[in-house]
Design a protein around this motif. Structure first.
Motif, PDB file in Angstrom:
ATOM      1  N   CYS A  86       0.772  -1.203   0.071  1.00 54.19           N
ATOM      2  CA  CYS A  86      -0.169  -0.005   0.064  1.00 54.19           C
ATOM      3  C   CYS A  86       0.818   1.129   0.062  1.00 54.19           C
ATOM      4  N   TRP A  87       0.730   1.944  -1.136  1.00 55.44           N
ATOM      5  CA  TRP A  87       1.648   3.237  -1.249  1.00 55.44           C
ATOM      6  C   TRP A  87       1.399   4.280  -0.169  1.00 55.44           C
ATOM      7  N   MET A  88       0.203   4.172   0.208  1.00 58.44           N
ATOM      8  CA  MET A  88      -0.359   5.182   1.205  1.00 58.44           C
ATOM      9  C   MET A  88       0.396   5.442   2.339  1.00 58.44           C
ATOM     10  N   SER A  89       1.103   4.173   2.921  1.00 55.77           N
ATOM     11  CA  SER A  89       1.959   4.250   4.151  1.00 55.77           C
ATOM     12  C   SER A  89       3.229   4.634   3.517  1.00 55.77           C
ATOM     13  N   TRP A  90       3.840   4.539   2.490  1.00 58.04           N
ATOM     14  CA  TRP A  90       4.912   5.186   2.064  1.00 58.04           C
ATOM     15  C   TRP A  90       4.789   6.483   1.893  1.00 58.04           C
ATOM     16  N   ASN A  91       3.727   7.057   1.280  1.00 63.18           N
ATOM     17  CA  ASN A  91       3.505   8.535   1.122  1.00 63.18           C
ATOM     18  C   ASN A  91       3.509   9.320   2.624  1.00 63.18           C
ATOM     19  N   ALA A  92       2.571   8.636   3.402  1.00 62.18           N
ATOM     20  CA  ALA A  92       2.607   9.363   4.697  1.00 62.18           C
ATOM     21  C   ALA A  92       4.033   9.127   5.476  1.00 62.18           C
ATOM     22  N   ALA A  93       4.757   7.977   5.298  1.00 53.97           N
ATOM     23  CA  ALA A  93       6.017   8.252   6.076  1.00 53.97           C
ATOM     24  C   ALA A  93       6.923   9.179   5.586  1.00 53.97           C
ATOM     25  N   ARG A  94       6.881   9.213   4.362  1.00 55.03           N
ATOM     26  CA  ARG A  94       7.805  10.143   3.473  1.00 55.03           C
ATOM     27  C   ARG A  94       7.555  11.564   3.829  1.00 55.03           C
ATOM     28  N   ARG A  95       6.093  11.865   4.047  1.00 60.94           N
ATOM     29  CA  ARG A  95       5.566  13.231   4.377  1.00 60.94           C
ATOM     30  C   ARG A  95       5.882  13.447   5.936  1.00 60.94           C
ATOM     31  N   ALA A  96       5.876  12.373   6.733  1.00 61.30           N
ATOM     32  CA  ALA A  96       6.329  12.697   8.299  1.00 61.30           C
ATOM     33  C   ALA A  96       7.596  13.135   8.217  1.00 61.30           C
ATOM     34  N   ALA A  97       8.518  12.424   7.669  1.00 56.44           N
ATOM     35  CA  ALA A  97       9.864  12.789   7.566  1.00 56.44           C
ATOM     36  C   ALA A  97      10.353  14.341   7.121  1.00 56.44           C
TER      37      ALA A  97
END
Length: 199
Positions: free
Chosen positions: A153-164
């Motif tokens: 699920c790319w949504m977790s990738w997007n959110a992790a990148r955004r949080a960083a």
């Protein structure tokens, strides 16, 4: 020899079917053009086809497997943030109609921040994500957090990148998500999303 009206009508039907078949054979090329539509925004976030194989790493975060997620869960200090989108009431459903969305079962104690894993966020949704990260971390940019969704699920990738990108220094991305957790025999619990109006 002159054709009977029945034969002439039959030939017309065959000709029409052949034309329709010929048109249908052109559809794969249209589908290919749609499939070639961009999946990433110019700033690198995934904007479509969210359920697809994910990369091995995420900018600004550390990729973890289930064993590491279990260790972080056991320490009691790490935030677990689920970013699976919340189900939306179907458009056109009468206000009085019964609607029972499927429940979400996630890692116990998780904070469910729905919809923050989309590639493009409205100002309100981005503010919601930032505000809740700050709220649950008590403003500590070094607070460890695990961001997850479902497997692939790319949504977790997007959110992790955004949080960083927001400055959080201990972002762990768990790409196997609740699927991987459950597959390892670890418990899940029924969850409720944090709503945008509950900040």
């Amino acid at each position: 020899m002159q054709q009977s009206p029945a034969i002439a009508a039959h030939i017309r039907r065959i000709t029409m079917c052949a034309a329709l078949l010929s048109a249908a054979l052109q559809l794969p090329s249209l589908a290919t053009e749609d499939a070639a539509a961009p999946t990433h925004h110019g700033d690198g976030y995934r904007i479509s086809d969210f359920r697809a194989p994910v990369p091995d790493s995420v900018e600004g975060g550390v990729t973890i497997d289930t064993a590491r997620a279990r260790d972080l869960f056991a320490d009691g200090e790490t935030l677990f943030i689920d970013v699976l989108p919340a189900p939306e009431r179907p458009q056109g459903l009468a206000p009085t109609a019964l609607w029972m969305p499927l429940p979400r079962y996630n890692i116990p104690g998780s904070i469910w921040l729905p919809n923050v894993g989309y590639g493009l966020l409205s100002d309100d949704l981005e503010d919601f994500f930032k505000t809740n990260l700050q709220r649950f971390s008590n403003g500590d940019l070094d607070k460890p957090m695990v961001i997850y969704c479902l497997a692939n699920c790319w949504m977790s990738w997007n959110a992790a990148r955004r949080a960083a990108a927001y400055g959080y220094t201990r972002v762990h991305w768990y790409p196997d998500g609740s699927d991987g957790w459950n597959a390892d025999g670890l418990p899940l619990e029924r969850s409720k999303p944090v709503m945008m109006d509950s900040r």
